[in-house]
Design a protein around this motif. Structure first.
Motif, PDB file in Angstrom:
ATOM      1  N   ARG A   1       0.832  -1.205   0.000  1.00 59.17           N
ATOM      2  CA  ARG A   1       0.000   0.000   0.000  1.00 59.17           C
ATOM      3  C   ARG A   1       0.869   1.259   0.000  1.00 59.17           C
TER       4      ARG A   1
ATOM      5  N   ALA B   1       2.238   1.681  -3.443  1.00 58.54           N
ATOM      6  CA  ALA B   1       1.179   2.162  -4.340  1.00 58.54           C
ATOM      7  C   ALA B   1       0.970   3.660  -4.175  1.00 58.54           C
ATOM      8  N   ARG B   2       0.948   4.143  -2.921  1.00 58.67           N
ATOM      9  CA  ARG B   2       0.781   5.583  -2.693  1.00 58.67           C
ATOM     10  C   ARG B   2       1.907   6.367  -3.342  1.00 58.67           C
TER      11      ARG B   2
ATOM     12  N   GLY C   1       1.528   6.535  -7.036  1.00 60.93           N
ATOM     13  CA  GLY C   1       0.286   7.087  -7.538  1.00 60.93           C
ATOM     14  C   GLY C   1      -0.622   6.035  -8.126  1.00 60.93           C
ATOM     15  N   MET C   2      -0.504   4.806  -7.637  1.00 64.84           N
ATOM     16  CA  MET C   2      -1.331   3.702  -8.113  1.00 64.84           C
ATOM     17  C   MET C   2      -2.352   3.350  -7.046  1.00 64.84           C
ATOM     18  N   THR C   3      -3.391   2.668  -7.449  1.00 68.99           N
ATOM     19  CA  THR C   3      -4.321   2.130  -6.465  1.00 68.99           C
ATOM     20  C   THR C   3      -3.734   0.841  -5.898  1.00 68.99           C
ATOM     21  N   ALA C   4      -4.145   0.493  -4.682  1.00 71.23           N
ATOM     22  CA  ALA C   4      -3.677  -0.747  -4.071  1.00 71.23           C
ATOM     23  C   ALA C   4      -4.042  -1.940  -4.944  1.00 71.23           C
ATOM     24  N   GLY C   5      -5.248  -1.886  -5.537  1.00 71.89           N
ATOM     25  CA  GLY C   5      -5.683  -2.991  -6.384  1.00 71.89           C
ATOM     26  C   GLY C   5      -4.786  -3.173  -7.599  1.00 71.89           C
ATOM     27  N   ALA C   6      -4.298  -2.057  -8.156  1.00 71.40           N
ATOM     28  CA  ALA C   6      -3.443  -2.137  -9.343  1.00 71.40           C
ATOM     29  C   ALA C   6      -2.104  -2.782  -9.017  1.00 71.40           C
TER      30      ALA C   6
ATOM     31  N   TYR D   1      -1.471  -4.923  -6.734  1.00 74.33           N
ATOM     32  CA  TYR D   1      -1.616  -6.355  -6.466  1.00 74.33           C
ATOM     33  C   TYR D   1      -1.613  -7.162  -7.761  1.00 74.33           C
TER      34      TYR D   1
END
Length: 240
Positions: A39, A42-43, A46-51, A53
């Motif tokens: 996480r 991802a922050r 600039g990505m989402t956590a889902g991306a 993964y």
């Protein structure tokens, strides 16, 4: 055979994967091994956590990949340094291996800490370890260097009665298959050589030499030369 060129999507995926791993090592440098978090990465990207993964299903997958990449890079450099010396130059090859180990560690302190130092809370490596091939290459590489010195070093190693049962069965099996005829004392010698290389480097990487000397490289080389003397291996001539 026609060369297979990666697609744009494959290149972008590989680039993103490299960036994820670079940020993971950066977070480790800043906050220790527990700072590695999908996480948090991802922050920063600039990505989402889902991306994210989609690249690494779990934090443990990422850590295992990091360990494998880092360990492989280390072994590649040690083998290249060793192989830059003549096969009949036992001292030069052992010295090159040891110096490449320190040079890599100084250039990659976070990687050194990941594979040789700080445990990551809760991390569960895959069965067989995170980097079994790199670990095997490192072990056999150093053992091979020590095996060459054994005929001269043996008289200095006879004061302790080592047995095969003193060592991990998988280590024994690998050693006996690769170096048949050598005794358990040779395994002990290889482990002691590794300890003498690893110890000063660990002290340097963790900052324990900082207040005592500005020239840890000189201390390390002196330790390696003393090691060669203990093994009764001729010290290679310094050229240039």
């Amino acid at each position: 055979m026609k060369e297979v060129v990666p697609s744009r999507r494959e290149r972008l995926r590989a680039e993103t994967s490299r960036e994820i791993k670079a940020i993971a090592l950066k977070l480790m440098a800043e906050s220790g091994p527990d700072g590695i978090s999908l996480r948090a990465i991802a922050r920063e990207m600039g990505m989402t956590a889902g991306a994210i993964y989609g690249y690494f299903a779990t934090r443990d997958d990422l850590i295992s990949t990091l360990i494998s990449d880092v360990y492989t890079d280390l072994v590649d450099q040690m083998e290249a340094a060793r192989d830059s010396k003549r096969e009949d130059d036992a001292g030069g090859r052992l010295l090159a291996w040891g110096e490449a180990f320190r040079e890599w560690a100084v250039a990659n302190p976070q990687g050194f800490r990941l594979i040789y130092g700080d445990p990551v809370n809760g991390y569960q490596p895959p069965e067989g370890g995170a980097a079994p091939e790199a670990e095997r290459r490192a072990c056999l590489g150093l053992a091979g260097l020590v095996a060459v010195t054994w005929p001269d070093a043996e008289p200095t190693q006879s004061n302790v009665n080592h047995r095969w049962s003193d060592f991990d069965p998988s280590l024994v099996a690998m050693f006996r298959e690769s170096f048949p005829g050598l005794p358990p004392a040779a395994v002990a010698l290889a482990l002691r050589v590794w300890g003498r290389m690893h110890g000063p480097v660990a002290l340097e990487i963790y900052g324990h030499f900082a207040a005592q000397t500005e020239h840890p490289a000189k201390l390390y080389r002196a330790e390696l030369l003393d090691l060669l003397a203990a093994l009764r291996v001729p010290v290679p001539e310094k050229r240039g």
